[in-house]
Design an enzyme around this catalytic site. Structure first.
Site, PDB file in Angstrom:
ATOM      1  N   TYR A   1       0.909   4.096   0.099  1.00 50.54           N
ATOM      2  CA  TYR A   1       2.137   4.573  -0.553  1.00 50.54           C
ATOM      3  C   TYR A   1       2.755   5.653   0.323  1.00 50.54           C
ATOM      4  O   TYR A   1       2.047   6.475   0.907  1.00 50.54           O
ATOM      5  CB  TYR A   1       1.821   5.162  -1.930  1.00 50.54           C
ATOM      6  CG  TYR A   1       2.998   5.841  -2.595  1.00 50.54           C
ATOM      7  CD1 TYR A   1       3.870   5.129  -3.404  1.00 50.54           C
ATOM      8  CD2 TYR A   1       3.241   7.198  -2.395  1.00 50.54           C
ATOM      9  CE1 TYR A   1       4.957   5.753  -4.004  1.00 50.54           C
ATOM     10  CE2 TYR A   1       4.326   7.833  -2.986  1.00 50.54           C
ATOM     11  CZ  TYR A   1       5.183   7.096  -3.790  1.00 50.54           C
ATOM     12  OH  TYR A   1       6.260   7.713  -4.372  1.00 50.54           O
TER      13      TYR A   1
ATOM     14  N   GLU B   1      11.448   5.655  -1.077  1.00 52.50           N
ATOM     15  CA  GLU B   1      10.079   5.310  -1.466  1.00 52.50           C
ATOM     16  C   GLU B   1       9.683   3.956  -0.887  1.00 52.50           C
ATOM     17  O   GLU B   1      10.412   2.972  -1.041  1.00 52.50           O
ATOM     18  CB  GLU B   1       9.956   5.278  -2.988  1.00 52.50           C
ATOM     19  CG  GLU B   1       8.550   4.965  -3.489  1.00 52.50           C
ATOM     20  CD  GLU B   1       8.480   4.942  -4.997  1.00 52.50           C
ATOM     21  OE1 GLU B   1       7.854   5.854  -5.577  1.00 52.50           O
ATOM     22  OE2 GLU B   1       9.056   4.015  -5.606  1.00 52.50           O
TER      23      GLU B   1
END
Length: 422
Positions: free
Chosen positions: A137, A225
């Site tokens: 991530y 993101e």
């Protein structure tokens, strides 16, 4: 301002951020053509068809028929928002992509972020498959408490990062970026070491984050993101997914961003409010609220919640709460069928309360309001404002304090809900 994944990846390519080869499609026929000419004809045997909506969790989400509300099927299985296509007994990848797109487009995709109402799928992204060695991530956003951008990474990629933050916060690594010196190599190394990277993967990560941070700054993002950020079998980092939110205050520098807006993904009431320059956000409650100032709006929503109701919206009419803005605010709130009561909570600072009161009276004469209205005005000329409201003989309730407002909202909700049950 939100954009679709395929649009975000197009922008990232301009900064040489590694992304997979893919093309958007808007019909099943286009999906079949792209799958054949762009992938199958080049010897690519695995592709992924991804629904494009402004919500996460697409891979686990289920696509329903919007008419019957039953799950749509593909090759005997419930259809998800992300479909991996390989040649098998059901056909080659072009034929299967066509069949998948035919079922996906027009379907209602329900994920943990959309809620049960879901979102209609109108666009797809067809992308090449990837040999994934590990999922990570990575995100960049503004930490307002420190007035600095922060880069966050984790080994827990491909899952809900909020759940990771709650259950295993030690698995999220952060570095803050001093705006004077920027994203220095030693900061990127700290993240790479924290992820346990070495060799080619270490070098690829260093390069990836440098390019991603440049894209974040030059695109004027409020959030960038990548989840998941994948490490391929040949130790290259690639953005498998991408979510971009732009800073609305910087849109004047990027007029081309307006071309990226998908009005189908916007709430109709929010779109209507934008026409009148009202700060409106649709929520899932039963009490409409009209306030001036974001801080007061948050406090008002807290009062509604404490009173046993749920806010139906965030509506900030701003310092210039004139007749037109108030009337348009009422009109938009009354367009929400879930609204059972309205709380108007205005502080007279920039604009006097008596002017707001006159605006409310004139607005209620223009707009049909079918639910109880509670009005609280405080600040400059508040007493005069109350006299104006009492003299109007219009059907609304007056509150002098926050406690009065909470009590009146509670009573109004109880009456409305009781009437409905009867």
């Amino acid at each position: 301002m939100n954009i679709h994944e395929y649009q975000a990846k197009h922008l990232l390519r301009q900064f040489d951020v590694p992304v997979l080869d893919g093309k958007p499609v808007f019909s099943a026929e286009d999906a079949g053509v792209v799958a054949y000419h762009h992938f199958e004809a080049r010897g690519i045997s695995t592709i992924v068809v991804k629904a494009q909506i402004h919500a996460g969790g697409r891979g686990k989400g289920i696509i329903y028929d919007p008419t019957t509300n039953t799950p749509r099927l593909l090759f005997g299985k419930e259809l998800r928002g992300v479909v991996v296509i390989r040649p098998d007994e059901y056909g080659n990848i072009a034929h299967k992509a066509y069949l998948a797109a035919r079922q996906m487009i027009g379907g209602k995709l329900v994920t943990h972020q959309t809620g049960p109402q879901g979102k209609i799928v109108r666009r797809l992204l067809i992308e090449e498959g990837a040999a994934i060695k590990k999922e990570y991530y990575c995100s960049i956003l503004l930490d307002r408490s420190r007035s600095q951008n922060v880069i966050m990474v984790s080994t827990e990629g491909g899952v809900d990062i909020e759940r990771v933050a709650e259950e295993s916060p030690e698995k999220i690594l952060q570095v803050h970026i001093d705006p004077v010196v920027g994203c220095q190599p030693y900061l990127r190394r700290r993240l790479a070491f924290g992820l346990g990277l070495q060799g080619a993967a270490f070098a690829s990560f260093m390069d990836f984050v440098e390019k991603l941070y440049r894209a974040y700054e030059e695109l004027d993002c409020s959030l960038l993101e990548i989840n998941p950020l994948i490490l391929t079998s040949d130790d290259r980092f690639v953005a498998l997914d991408a979510k971009v939110n732009f800073d609305d205050n910087a849109l004047f520098r990027h007029p081309d961003y307006l071309d990226l807006v998908d009005t189908d993904e916007e709430d109709p009431l929010e779109r209507e409010a934008a026409k009148y320059h009202l700060s409106y956000v649709k929520l899932d409650g039963n009490v409409g609220c009209m306030v001036n100032g974001a801080g007061l709006a948050m406090a008002t929503m807290d009062i509604i919640q404490l009173a046993g109701g749920k806010p139906a919206n965030f509506l900030d009419v701003g310092g210039g709460a004139n007749v037109e803005r108030i009337a348009n605010g009422f009109r938009i709130m009354m367009s929400d069928p879930d609204v059972r009561a309205v709380l108007v909570n205005i502080f007279g600072g920039i604009v006097r309360c008596d002017r707001v009161a006159n605006g409310i009276v004139q607005a209620l004469q223009q707009v049909e309001v079918r639910v109880p209205v509670i009005v609280r005005l405080e600040g400059t000329n508040a007493k005069e404002a109350l006299e104006i409201l009492r003299a109007s003989h219009l059907d609304f309730l007056l509150a002098e304090t926050f406690e009065d407002a909470a009590r009146l909202v509670t009573e109004a909700l109880h009456r409305e809900l009781a009437a409905e049950s009867n």
